[in-house]
Design a protein around this motif. Sequence first.
Motif, PDB file in Angstrom:
ATOM      1  N   SER A   5      -2.818  12.611  -0.856  1.00  0.00           N
ATOM      2  CA  SER A   5      -3.071  12.639  -2.302  1.00  0.00           C
ATOM      3  C   SER A   5      -3.326  11.225  -2.793  1.00  0.00           C
ATOM      4  N   ILE A   6      -2.397  10.594  -3.445  1.00  0.00           N
ATOM      5  CA  ILE A   6      -2.599   9.279  -4.056  1.00  0.00           C
ATOM      6  C   ILE A   6      -2.364   8.149  -3.051  1.00  0.00           C
ATOM      7  N   ILE A   7      -3.269   7.181  -3.064  1.00  0.00           N
ATOM      8  CA  ILE A   7      -3.120   5.956  -2.270  1.00  0.00           C
ATOM      9  C   ILE A   7      -3.335   4.793  -3.228  1.00  0.00           C
ATOM     10  N   LYS A   8      -2.346   3.891  -3.303  1.00  0.00           N
ATOM     11  CA  LYS A   8      -2.414   2.749  -4.225  1.00  0.00           C
ATOM     12  C   LYS A   8      -2.304   1.450  -3.443  1.00  0.00           C
ATOM     13  N   HIS A   9      -3.061   0.440  -3.859  1.00  0.00           N
ATOM     14  CA  HIS A   9      -2.938  -0.923  -3.348  1.00  0.00           C
ATOM     15  C   HIS A   9      -2.377  -1.765  -4.485  1.00  0.00           C
ATOM     16  N   LEU A  10      -1.307  -2.497  -4.219  1.00  0.00           N
ATOM     17  CA  LEU A  10      -0.681  -3.346  -5.235  1.00  0.00           C
ATOM     18  C   LEU A  10      -0.636  -4.786  -4.735  1.00  0.00           C
ATOM     19  N   ILE A  11      -0.898  -5.727  -5.620  1.00  0.00           N
ATOM     20  CA  ILE A  11      -0.751  -7.147  -5.329  1.00  0.00           C
ATOM     21  C   ILE A  11       0.248  -7.702  -6.335  1.00  0.00           C
ATOM     22  N   ASP A  12       1.314  -8.284  -5.808  1.00  0.00           N
ATOM     23  CA  ASP A  12       2.399  -8.809  -6.649  1.00  0.00           C
ATOM     24  C   ASP A  12       2.839  -7.795  -7.703  1.00  0.00           C
ATOM     25  N   GLY A  13       2.945  -6.517  -7.285  1.00  0.00           N
ATOM     26  CA  GLY A  13       3.441  -5.459  -8.153  1.00  0.00           C
ATOM     27  C   GLY A  13       2.419  -4.821  -9.075  1.00  0.00           C
ATOM     28  N   GLU A  14       1.188  -5.326  -9.111  1.00  0.00           N
ATOM     29  CA  GLU A  14       0.154  -4.789 -10.002  1.00  0.00           C
ATOM     30  C   GLU A  14      -0.812  -3.918  -9.199  1.00  0.00           C
ATOM     31  N   THR A  15      -1.040  -2.678  -9.652  1.00  0.00           N
ATOM     32  CA  THR A  15      -1.993  -1.793  -8.983  1.00  0.00           C
ATOM     33  C   THR A  15      -3.403  -2.331  -9.190  1.00  0.00           C
ATOM     34  N   VAL A  16      -4.091  -2.615  -8.077  1.00  0.00           N
ATOM     35  CA  VAL A  16      -5.446  -3.161  -8.150  1.00  0.00           C
ATOM     36  C   VAL A  16      -6.489  -2.198  -7.591  1.00  0.00           C
ATOM     37  N   VAL A  50       0.873  -1.162   0.000  1.00  0.00           N
ATOM     38  CA  VAL A  50       0.000   0.000   0.000  1.00  0.00           C
ATOM     39  C   VAL A  50       0.912   1.215   0.000  1.00  0.00           C
ATOM     40  N   GLU A  51       0.822   1.999  -1.041  1.00  0.00           N
ATOM     41  CA  GLU A  51       1.647   3.197  -1.180  1.00  0.00           C
ATOM     42  C   GLU A  51       0.778   4.406  -0.853  1.00  0.00           C
ATOM     43  N   VAL A  52       1.185   5.153   0.157  1.00  0.00           N
ATOM     44  CA  VAL A  52       0.412   6.312   0.599  1.00  0.00           C
ATOM     45  C   VAL A  52       1.266   7.559   0.411  1.00  0.00           C
ATOM     46  N   ARG A  53       0.793   8.462  -0.396  1.00  0.00           N
ATOM     47  CA  ARG A  53       1.483   9.733  -0.653  1.00  0.00           C
ATOM     48  C   ARG A  53       0.688  10.850   0.024  1.00  0.00           C
ATOM     49  N   GLY A  54       0.811  10.922   1.351  1.00  0.00           N
ATOM     50  CA  GLY A  54       0.081  11.928   2.116  1.00  0.00           C
ATOM     51  C   GLY A  54      -1.410  11.774   1.912  1.00  0.00           C
ATOM     52  N   PHE A  56       0.090 -13.106   8.158  1.00  0.00           N
ATOM     53  CA  PHE A  56       1.054 -12.116   7.707  1.00  0.00           C
ATOM     54  C   PHE A  56       2.433 -12.670   8.004  1.00  0.00           C
ATOM     55  N   ARG A  57       3.249 -12.835   6.976  1.00  0.00           N
ATOM     56  CA  ARG A  57       4.592 -13.376   7.136  1.00  0.00           C
ATOM     57  C   ARG A  57       5.574 -12.290   7.520  1.00  0.00           C
ATOM     58  N   LYS A  58       5.431 -11.132   6.913  1.00  0.00           N
ATOM     59  CA  LYS A  58       6.381 -10.050   7.134  1.00  0.00           C
ATOM     60  C   LYS A  58       5.657  -8.728   6.875  1.00  0.00           C
ATOM     61  N   VAL A  59       5.752  -7.808   7.795  1.00  0.00           N
ATOM     62  CA  VAL A  59       5.138  -6.494   7.637  1.00  0.00           C
ATOM     63  C   VAL A  59       6.246  -5.454   7.782  1.00  0.00           C
ATOM     64  N   GLU A  60       6.367  -4.586   6.790  1.00  0.00           N
ATOM     65  CA  GLU A  60       7.377  -3.534   6.822  1.00  0.00           C
ATOM     66  C   GLU A  60       6.715  -2.189   6.563  1.00  0.00           C
ATOM     67  N   ILE A  61       7.211  -1.161   7.205  1.00  0.00           N
ATOM     68  CA  ILE A  61       6.784   0.202   6.936  1.00  0.00           C
ATOM     69  C   ILE A  61       8.005   0.955   6.448  1.00  0.00           C
ATOM     70  N   LEU A  62       7.909   1.520   5.265  1.00  0.00           N
ATOM     71  CA  LEU A  62       9.030   2.231   4.652  1.00  0.00           C
ATOM     72  C   LEU A  62       8.651   3.689   4.430  1.00  0.00           C
ATOM     73  N   VAL A  63       9.559   4.585   4.694  1.00  0.00           N
ATOM     74  CA  VAL A  63       9.346   5.996   4.379  1.00  0.00           C
ATOM     75  C   VAL A  63       9.737   6.205   2.928  1.00  0.00           C
ATOM     76  N   LEU A  64       8.828   6.772   2.152  1.00  0.00           N
ATOM     77  CA  LEU A  64       9.054   6.993   0.728  1.00  0.00           C
ATOM     78  C   LEU A  64       9.651   8.371   0.489  1.00  0.00           C
ATOM     79  N   GLU A  65      10.484   8.474  -0.510  1.00  0.00           N
ATOM     80  CA  GLU A  65      11.024   9.767  -0.895  1.00  0.00           C
ATOM     81  C   GLU A  65       9.953  10.548  -1.635  1.00  0.00           C
ATOM     82  N   ASP A  66      10.020  11.880  -1.531  1.00  0.00           N
ATOM     83  CA  ASP A  66       9.086  12.714  -2.263  1.00  0.00           C
ATOM     84  C   ASP A  66       9.310  12.547  -3.761  1.00  0.00           C
ATOM     85  N   GLU A  67       8.199  12.544  -4.497  1.00  0.00           N
ATOM     86  CA  GLU A  67       8.305  12.441  -5.947  1.00  0.00           C
ATOM     87  C   GLU A  67       8.267  13.804  -6.582  1.00  0.00           C
TER      88      GLU A  67
END
Length: 110
Positions: free
Chosen positions: A45-56, A39-43, A99-110
């Motif tokens: 603005s845009i929020i995307k859910h991806l499964i195996d790399g594909e935006t769903v 799940v990519e959250v950009r503040g 859930f096998r592994k849960v990570e939270i990553l800080v994304l760089e500004d685009e």
Amino acid sequence: MNVCTPGTMVQIDGAYFEQHCYSSTGATFDGDQWVTVEVEVRGDSIIKHLIDGETVLQYEKPVLDEMGPDYQRLYSEVHGARLVQGHIALQAESHPTDFRKVEILVLEDE
């Protein structure tokens, strides 16, 4: 994968979606198998859910629903009804989920 928004609303295709849940375009997975969900959250603005790399699922501009029971309590003098912070929750409503592994990553500004 779905997004359910009790007490809030999100924009999908430029219009606020007012129903409780919106379903993704992603496939369902039967049986025991691992999939990678992102799940990519950009503040707020845009929020995307991806499964195996594909935006769903993609949506934007989450706001408090004026008709929601917590609207007055959560409304911000600084941000108004915009949701610019919050909690992360993982939930499965209809089937057991591991859930096998849960990570939270800080994304760089685009």
